[in-house]
Design a protein around this motif. Structure first.
Motif, short mmCIF file in Angstrom:
data_model
loop_
_atom_site.label_atom_id
_atom_site.label_comp_id
_atom_site.label_asym_id
_atom_site.label_seq_id
_atom_site.Cartn_x
_atom_site.Cartn_y
_atom_site.Cartn_z
N ARG A 1 -10.71 7.18 -1.97
CA ARG A 1 -10.94 6.17 -2.42
C ARG A 1 -10.44 5.77 -0.86
O ARG A 1 -11.30 5.27 -0.03
CB ARG A 1 -11.20 5.49 -2.99
CG ARG A 1 -11.84 3.98 -2.98
CD ARG A 1 -11.63 2.53 -3.96
NE ARG A 1 -12.18 1.85 -3.04
CZ ARG A 1 -11.25 0.58 -2.42
NH1 ARG A 1 -9.48 1.02 -2.03
NH2 ARG A 1 -11.36 -0.32 -1.75
N ASN A 2 -9.25 5.87 -0.49
CA ASN A 2 -8.84 5.04 0.30
C ASN A 2 -8.85 6.05 1.56
O ASN A 2 -9.74 5.23 2.56
CB ASN A 2 -6.70 4.99 -0.03
CG ASN A 2 -6.34 4.02 -0.66
OD1 ASN A 2 -5.94 4.37 -1.63
ND2 ASN A 2 -7.28 3.11 -0.90
N HIS B 1 0.84 -0.92 0.04
CA HIS B 1 0.05 -0.22 0.38
C HIS B 1 0.82 1.02 0.14
O HIS B 1 1.51 1.94 0.56
CB HIS B 1 -1.39 -0.42 1.10
CG HIS B 1 -1.12 -1.55 1.63
ND1 HIS B 1 -1.33 -2.49 2.24
CD2 HIS B 1 -2.94 -2.23 1.17
CE1 HIS B 1 -2.18 -2.99 1.87
NE2 HIS B 1 -3.19 -2.46 1.36
N GLN C 1 -8.64 -2.91 2.48
CA GLN C 1 -8.85 -1.74 1.09
C GLN C 1 -10.97 -2.25 1.05
O GLN C 1 -11.36 -2.12 -0.31
CB GLN C 1 -8.83 -2.78 0.07
CG GLN C 1 -6.84 -2.31 -0.44
CD GLN C 1 -6.66 -0.83 -0.56
OE1 GLN C 1 -7.65 -0.45 -1.81
NE2 GLN C 1 -6.52 0.00 0.33
N LYS D 1 -2.54 12.09 -4.31
CA LYS D 1 -2.85 10.78 -3.40
C LYS D 1 -0.99 10.87 -2.78
O LYS D 1 -0.38 12.10 -3.68
CB LYS D 1 -2.33 9.63 -4.73
CG LYS D 1 -0.97 9.47 -5.37
CD LYS D 1 -1.16 8.68 -6.74
CE LYS D 1 0.34 8.42 -8.05
NZ LYS D 1 0.47 6.66 -8.75
N ILE E 1 -1.86 6.93 -0.70
CA ILE E 1 -3.35 6.95 -0.38
C ILE E 1 -3.87 7.55 -1.67
O ILE E 1 -3.13 8.65 -1.42
CB ILE E 1 -3.59 7.72 0.97
CG1 ILE E 1 -2.84 6.58 1.85
CG2 ILE E 1 -4.80 7.75 1.50
CD1 ILE E 1 -3.02 7.29 3.42
N ASN F 1 -12.53 5.53 3.37
CA ASN F 1 -13.49 4.77 3.10
C ASN F 1 -11.56 5.16 5.40
O ASN F 1 -12.63 3.95 5.91
CB ASN F 1 -12.27 3.46 3.02
CG ASN F 1 -13.06 2.82 1.53
OD1 ASN F 1 -14.73 3.52 1.91
ND2 ASN F 1 -12.58 3.29 0.48
N MET F 2 -11.09 5.05 4.52
CA MET F 2 -10.34 5.57 6.71
C MET F 2 -10.77 6.47 7.45
O MET F 2 -10.79 6.24 8.24
CB MET F 2 -8.91 5.62 6.26
CG MET F 2 -8.46 4.69 5.39
SD MET F 2 -6.05 5.97 4.88
CE MET F 2 -5.55 5.79 6.17
N LEU G 1 -7.30 0.77 5.49
CA LEU G 1 -6.50 1.01 4.04
C LEU G 1 -6.20 -0.46 3.95
O LEU G 1 -5.59 -1.09 2.33
CB LEU G 1 -5.16 1.74 4.70
CG LEU G 1 -3.83 1.70 4.06
CD1 LEU G 1 -5.02 2.32 2.78
CD2 LEU G 1 -2.71 2.45 3.79
#
Length: 544
Positions: free
Chosen positions: A9-10, A3, A204, A104, A6, A13-14, A201
């Protein structure tokens, strides 16, 4: 699977997972508050702050990292509640600053964003105290910046392990934590968030906002795209229930079948309810069986929506642009309890924010009250040390002249507004009010919510506690005896007035006898008593 970055999307969700996890564990975080009094609300404040921030990004799934970070920071700022919430909002602002302009970020850049979070948090506090959430975010930033890991999951593993190690040392940094045998509550809340971010993370997975978290969603956005007839539940119903015997989860289950957009939050004997329903009477009839109802507000959302959709040129000029006389001064105190609220109204308060112990208003709540007033100078009386930071933040965000008088207790707020003089300038009033609150000594009588030890005093759950300026001075079994003892501790030869605000559970006849005994003991002192009807505290007593 590595990974290495980030992206939007990451990060989305985090944050969603962090909000859900903190909501699940907020009562555990609350239980770590040092004082065993029924106002330990660090977990609640941090969770509600994060939930408000999450409501800002809910529609941004699939958006860029930069746009999500910016919206998240704004939401945390506006939703900040209590000192822990304000400090946490600054951590979020710093982290988001580190993501500014990026699609990112790498492990190194993520580490830098944690460092920014630490910097913002420390700047927000006038006198930073180690052994708190500040120490934990600094530890997280230091761990991340020193790491050579390029895999962000592994980096977060290091960060969480080191942060937890430092968290376990917080009792050595703050004697009060050591004596209470707990780690710092705010630090624990932050650790829960960091661990949840790592989990999201690593897995996923695409996370969704839990029902509890989505309840905090702000009521805004795209109202002109909604058809009036599509509003499923037409009445926005809000109220407080005051009771010692409410099973919040059971109550929520009972209400959720009758509406949506439901919020049922609170601690101990005060629960706030917000629900959209088609039968407000049914909701209130269920609630009144559980306790006293307060601050009932019912609004017809379909009617409001129809008004909003009316074209501006169809609205009469005198209605669309009402002329409200500009006042020179206005006051916004924070208060809880019908009697206390009435005292502030009688003293000239313009807008009263209901809140205090266990229910700290957010920055947004305070800012909305400011915006309701048409005044040249607006004074805020937080009346609680845990609300001052939110009030200051709201004042900074407002384009009006807003002054926060740092009142930490209800008696200080009453004293401040009493010495106010509308004939003098704002600066002189500020000096007079600040001087007045210095002369007020406040005592409170409440109860212990758990067994603990405080400065050598052995405390059992249910004991009656007497506090002087938030320090536990008396432990006993009788409310009125403890109140008399606290009165003696706040009195000195310079004091001329004792004010007794008794709570909703007090008995009028017994209170009168208490006052008579105090009058005999202090014959040269004016003693006043009022029914404050405040929850949680049997007595709030002051000498000045």
């Amino acid at each position: 699977m590595e990974h290495l970055y980030i992206d939007g999307r990451n990060f989305y969700n985090m944050i969603i997972n962090a909000s859900n996890k903190l909501e699940e564990q907020k009562e555990f975080v609350n239980s770590l508050n040092v004082f065993p009094v029924p106002d330990g609300d660090t977990g609640t404040n941090m969770s509600m702050t994060l939930k408000t921030a999450v409501s800002e990004i809910e529609e941004l799934k699939g958006s860029s990292l930069d746009s999500i970070a910016k919206k998240l920071a704004k939401g945390a700022l506006m939703g900040a509640r209590g000192n822990s919430g304000v400090i946490f909002s600054q951590i979020v602002r710093g982290i988001s600053k580190g993501m500014e302009g990026k699609e990112k970020i790498s492990a190194k850049e993520f580490g830098n964003s944690l460092v920014e979070g630490s910097k913002f948090a420390y700047k927000a506090v006038m006198r930073p105290t180690e052994g708190t959430i500040l120490t934990i975010i600094r530890a997280a930033g230091e761990s991340a910046s020193k790491s050579s890991n390029v895999d962000i999951v592994n980096l977060l593993e290091e960060v969480c392990n080191y942060s937890e190690e430092i968290l376990n040392k917080t009792p050595e940094m703050l004697p009060a934590l050591k004596e209470a045998k707990v780690v710092d509550a705010g630090g624990m809340g932050l650790l829960i968030i960091l661990k949840a971010m790592k989990e999201a993370l690593e897995t996923q997975m695409d996370y969704t906002i839990s029902k509890e978290a989505s309840e905090a969603k702000t009521q805004k956005a795209a109202i002109n795209t909604i058809k009036t007839e599509s509003i499923k539940f037409g009445y926005c119903t809000e109220f407080f229930v005051i009771s010692n015997n409410i099973d919040v989860e059971e109550f929520k289950s009972e209400l959720e079948k009758h509406g949506d957009s439901m919020v049922v939050v609170g601690l101990d004997d005060v629960v706030k309810v917000h629900i959209h329903t088609n039968d407000p009477g049914l909701i209130l009839s269920k609630a009144v069986k559980l306790g006293e109802l307060s601050k009932i507000k019912i609004e017809n959302m379909r009617e409001q929506h129809r008004h909003i959709l009316v074209k501006e040129d169809e609205i009469p000029k005198e209605i669309s642009e009402p002329k409200v006389e500009l006042k020179k001064y206005a006051f916004i105190p924070v208060a809880m309890g019908e009697g206390i609220t009435n005292i502030f109204r009688d003293l000239g308060a313009d807008e009263i924010i209901e809140g205090g112990q266990t229910m700290n208003p957010s920055t947004q709540d305070i800012l909305e009250s400011i915006n309701k007033l048409n005044a040249e100078n607006i004074f805020i009386l937080p009346n609680n040390k845990n609300i001052i930071m939110s009030a200051n933040q709201a004042a900074e965000l407002s384009d009006k002249k807003v002054y926060v008088i740092p009142t930490k207790t209800i008696p200080q707020g009453i004293s401040a507004i009493t010495v106010f003089n509308s004939e003098v300038e704002a600066e002189e009033n500020i000096d007079n009010m600040n001087e007045a609150i210095k002369n007020v000594k406040t005592g409170k009588v409440t109860y212990a919510v758990r067994d603990t030890e405080n400065e050598g005093k052995i405390i059992k759950q249910g004991d009656i506690l007497g506090l002087v300026e938030d320090k536990i001075e008396e432990v006993g079994s009788d409310v009125y005896t403890v109140c008399e003892e606290i009165a003696s501790k706040i009195m000195d030869e310079d004091k001329e007035l004792i004010t007794v605000l008794y709570g909703r559970d007090a008995d009028d006849e017994t209170v009168n006898k208490l006052v008579e005994r105090m009058e005999e003991k202090y014959p040269d002192v004016d003693i006043q008593s009022y029914s404050g009807k405040q929850p949680l505290y049997y007595f709030i007593i002051s000498a000045e």
